[in-house]
Design a protein around this motif. Structure first.
Motif, PDB file in Angstrom:
ATOM      1  N   GLN A 139       0.813  -1.214   0.000  1.00 32.71           N
ATOM      2  CA  GLN A 139       0.000   0.000   0.000  1.00 32.71           C
ATOM      3  C   GLN A 139       0.850   1.268   0.000  1.00 32.71           C
ATOM      4  OE1 GLN A 139      -2.952  -0.213   3.194  1.00 32.71           O
ATOM      5  NE2 GLN A 139      -2.816  -2.451   3.156  1.00 32.71           N
ATOM      6  N   PHE A 140       2.160   1.124   0.231  1.00 31.94           N
ATOM      7  CA  PHE A 140       3.042   2.281   0.328  1.00 31.94           C
ATOM      8  C   PHE A 140       3.765   2.558  -0.986  1.00 31.94           C
ATOM      9  CE2 PHE A 140       3.278   0.927   4.946  1.00 31.94           C
ATOM     10  CZ  PHE A 140       2.492   1.977   5.409  1.00 31.94           C
ATOM     11  N   SER A 141       4.100   3.832  -1.208  1.00 34.41           N
ATOM     12  CA  SER A 141       4.950   4.202  -2.335  1.00 34.41           C
ATOM     13  C   SER A 141       6.366   3.710  -2.042  1.00 34.41           C
ATOM     14  CB  SER A 141       4.955   5.716  -2.512  1.00 34.41           C
ATOM     15  OG  SER A 141       5.520   6.354  -1.366  1.00 34.41           O
ATOM     16  N   PRO A 142       7.217   3.546  -3.073  1.00 33.84           N
ATOM     17  CA  PRO A 142       8.593   3.084  -2.851  1.00 33.84           C
ATOM     18  C   PRO A 142       9.362   3.954  -1.866  1.00 33.84           C
ATOM     19  CG  PRO A 142       8.042   2.951  -5.174  1.00 33.84           C
ATOM     20  CD  PRO A 142       6.898   3.660  -4.513  1.00 33.84           C
ATOM     21  N   LYS A 143       9.154   5.266  -1.923  1.00 36.36           N
ATOM     22  CA  LYS A 143       9.876   6.167  -1.016  1.00 36.36           C
ATOM     23  C   LYS A 143       9.456   5.934   0.436  1.00 36.36           C
ATOM     24  CE  LYS A 143      11.198  10.952  -0.231  1.00 36.36           C
ATOM     25  NZ  LYS A 143      11.313  12.298  -0.820  1.00 36.36           N
ATOM     26  N   THR A 144       8.162   5.833   0.668  1.00 41.69           N
ATOM     27  CA  THR A 144       7.674   5.582   2.029  1.00 41.69           C
ATOM     28  C   THR A 144       8.168   4.232   2.537  1.00 41.69           C
ATOM     29  OG1 THR A 144       5.700   6.938   1.718  1.00 41.69           O
ATOM     30  CG2 THR A 144       5.611   5.273   3.450  1.00 41.69           C
ATOM     31  N   ALA A 145       8.130   3.226   1.681  1.00 42.69           N
ATOM     32  CA  ALA A 145       8.594   1.894   2.080  1.00 42.69           C
ATOM     33  C   ALA A 145      10.055   1.918   2.481  1.00 42.69           C
ATOM     34  CB  ALA A 145       8.390   0.905   0.928  1.00 42.69           C
ATOM     35  N   GLY A 146      10.878   2.673   1.738  1.00 44.77           N
ATOM     36  CA  GLY A 146      12.301   2.764   2.062  1.00 44.77           C
ATOM     37  C   GLY A 146      12.552   3.480   3.373  1.00 44.77           C
ATOM     38  N   ILE A 147      11.871   4.599   3.591  1.00 43.64           N
ATOM     39  CA  ILE A 147      12.056   5.379   4.824  1.00 43.64           C
ATOM     40  C   ILE A 147      11.622   4.568   6.039  1.00 43.64           C
ATOM     41  CG2 ILE A 147      11.238   7.400   6.105  1.00 43.64           C
ATOM     42  CD1 ILE A 147      11.100   8.900   3.435  1.00 43.64           C
ATOM     43  N   VAL A 148      10.456   3.931   5.959  1.00 46.67           N
ATOM     44  CA  VAL A 148       9.954   3.128   7.085  1.00 46.67           C
ATOM     45  C   VAL A 148      10.884   1.948   7.345  1.00 46.67           C
ATOM     46  CG1 VAL A 148       8.068   1.678   7.909  1.00 46.67           C
ATOM     47  CG2 VAL A 148       7.563   3.817   6.739  1.00 46.67           C
ATOM     48  N   SER A 149      11.353   1.298   6.287  1.00 49.94           N
ATOM     49  CA  SER A 149      12.229   0.130   6.437  1.00 49.94           C
ATOM     50  C   SER A 149      13.493   0.491   7.213  1.00 49.94           C
ATOM     51  CB  SER A 149      12.607  -0.422   5.059  1.00 49.94           C
ATOM     52  OG  SER A 149      11.484  -0.932   4.384  1.00 49.94           O
ATOM     53  N   VAL A 150      14.129   1.592   6.837  1.00 49.52           N
ATOM     54  CA  VAL A 150      15.365   2.006   7.509  1.00 49.52           C
ATOM     55  C   VAL A 150      15.079   2.369   8.964  1.00 49.52           C
ATOM     56  CG1 VAL A 150      17.179   3.769   7.577  1.00 49.52           C
ATOM     57  CG2 VAL A 150      16.520   2.739   5.394  1.00 49.52           C
ATOM     58  N   PHE A 151      13.961   3.031   9.213  1.00 43.06           N
ATOM     59  CA  PHE A 151      13.604   3.394  10.587  1.00 43.06           C
ATOM     60  C   PHE A 151      13.448   2.160  11.464  1.00 43.06           C
ATOM     61  CE2 PHE A 151      10.575   4.169  13.975  1.00 43.06           C
ATOM     62  CZ  PHE A 151      11.039   5.342  14.541  1.00 43.06           C
ATOM     63  N   LEU A 152      12.933   1.081  10.911  1.00 42.70           N
ATOM     64  CA  LEU A 152      12.640  -0.114  11.712  1.00 42.70           C
ATOM     65  C   LEU A 152      13.887  -0.908  12.090  1.00 42.70           C
ATOM     66  CD1 LEU A 152       9.440  -1.539   9.933  1.00 42.70           C
ATOM     67  CD2 LEU A 152       9.587  -0.063  11.945  1.00 42.70           C
ATOM     68  N   VAL A 153      14.991  -0.706  11.364  1.00 41.71           N
ATOM     69  CA  VAL A 153      16.195  -1.515  11.605  1.00 41.71           C
ATOM     70  C   VAL A 153      17.022  -0.937  12.745  1.00 41.71           C
ATOM     71  CG1 VAL A 153      18.265  -2.525  10.574  1.00 41.71           C
ATOM     72  CG2 VAL A 153      16.221  -2.221   9.183  1.00 41.71           C
ATOM     73  N   SER A 154      16.589  -1.163  13.960  1.00 38.22           N
ATOM     74  CA  SER A 154      17.361  -0.824  15.160  1.00 38.22           C
ATOM     75  C   SER A 154      16.658  -1.434  16.360  1.00 38.22           C
ATOM     76  CB  SER A 154      17.502   0.694  15.340  1.00 38.22           C
ATOM     77  OG  SER A 154      16.381   1.246  15.996  1.00 38.22           O
TER      78      SER A 154
END
Length: 394
Positions: A328-343
């Motif tokens: 449901q997300f645009s590629p940009k949103t998916a990338g930003i959320v993905s990086v945020f989750l990795v910690s």
């Protein structure tokens, strides 16, 4: 627009970091600027060049193969329990961590990891001008994990200042253990996992410079590292690594069962009383932050809910939720959320890091507990910074 949102995300991090700073006048802009510049170069190379794409592809294939090999052992023991063609998260994602743990133990036993960690740490120290211990922790946390890393520096825990201790713990909470990177790659695009691991090392140190500025004298800047498992025989090390991997897999599985069930209960109660899910409420609260990071407002509430879920539960719960909604997300949103989750930046990590330090030095463990919320605050800002940098190149 990407540049504008990069600036807004950067301003958000610097404003919130400065507001919480122990010593605003002591903030040193030069090392912050240098590390931010290095982040921009690394993010561009990893995401937008043939070399970076090839490197991430190689890392992804390597971890994919390791996970595949790990599953062979799982299939031998549990193969008959799976339905044909159906993936089981515990068997296919969590249990292969045991095999990855063995490989890490072997690399450490043969002194390869210590050499790499020290080398990269000293190189970072030369670039950013921070202490050797700070940079060592920043690098080793990404390999050994947030609790194991303190075992290698237990002699220095009693000697470092409270300020330095905060920086060390922020780096530990902002990183992820390489043992579970393969599991992350089954839920997120591998290029974002690799990029986040690299950027988080710098983000944690940048935020620590804002919240907790200090200088380290040459006399204080010592690095004495103990190698984990040094006194064990080879097969003892293998056995210990297997058990360590099993503990991680069981711990993650238990936390998923508890947190997902709890989230569903809270969602049910919120939906019954307010007509809104708990994740939607979190989404509305976190939406402005998501928007300033570069996520379009139309997706900010949904993305913010996933990002906030990570803070109140853990990254695995949030990644599973993200995986269900990723289309449901645009590629940009998916990338930003993905990086945020990795910690490891979540409330549970406060207890994990406090317990790890307390087990080695009780007094310092109490100090970590005293700034636990500020530790989560700083590591969350580090995640926001890493995600904002990535958004510039998407």
């Amino acid at each position: 627009m990407s540049i504008a949102f990069f600036v807004s995300g950067l301003v958000l991090v610097f404003l919130l970091g400065t507001l919480a700073s122990y010593n605003r006048r002591g903030i040193r802009l030069r090392p912050i600027a240098i590390m931010l510049a290095v982040q921009l170069v690394l993010a561009f190379v990893l995401l937008n060049t043939e070399v970076g794409v090839a490197l991430i592809g190689a890392v992804s294939r390597a971890f994919g193969k390791l996970m595949e090999l790990g599953v062979t052992g799982v299939d031998f023991v549990f193969g008959g329990l799976e339905n044909q063609g159906v993936s089981n998260f515990f068997l296919d994602v969590l249990l292969p961590i045991i095999f990855i743990s063995v490989l890490i133990g072997m690399l450490n036993y043969f002194r390869l990891l210590p050499v790499i960690i020290r080398g990269v740490g000293l190189a970072l120290s030369a670039v950013n001008g921070m202490g050797k211990l700070e940079n060592y922790i920043a690098v080793s946390s990404a390999i050994l994990g947030q609790s194991e890393v303190f075992l290698t520096t237990k002699k220095q825990l009693g000697a470092v200042s409270k300020q330095r201790l905060y920086t060390l713990c922020t780096s530990a909470m902002s990183a992820v253990s390489i043992a579970i990177v393969g599991a992350y790659m089954t839920m997120l695009e591998p290029r974002y996992v690799v990029t986040a691991i690299v950027l988080n090392m710098f983000s944690a140190l940048i935020v620590a410079n804002l919240i907790n500025p200090y200088t380290v004298s040459r006399e204080e800047d010592l690095l004495e590292v103990e190698e984990i498992g040094r006194k064990l025989t080879f097969f003892q090390m293998i056995s210990e690594s297997i058990l360590d991997g099993l503990k991680v897999a069981i711990l993650v599985a238990a936390m998923l069962i508890g947190f997902i069930s709890l989230m569903n209960l809270i969602d049910y109660l919120f939906s019954y009383v307010f007509g809104l899910s708990f994740q939607s409420v979190l989404g509305y609260l976190f939406a402005p932050v998501a928007f300033l990071m570069g996520i379009p407002w139309a997706e900010a509430v949904q993305a913010g809910g996933i990002m906030a879920t990570k803070l109140v539960t853990n990254e695995f719960v949030a990644m599973l939720s993200f995986k269900e909604q990723a289309a449901q997300f645009s590629p940009k949103t998916a990338g930003i959320v993905s990086v945020f989750l990795v910690s490891f930046a979540n409330f549970g990590s406060i207890g994990i890091i406090t317990g790890a330090v307390k087990a080695l030095h009780e007094k310092r463990g109490d100090e970590v507990a005293s700034f636990g919320l500020k530790l989560l605050y700083g590591s969350t800002l580090a995640s926001i910074l890493s995600a904002t940098v990535v958004g510039l190149f998407l």
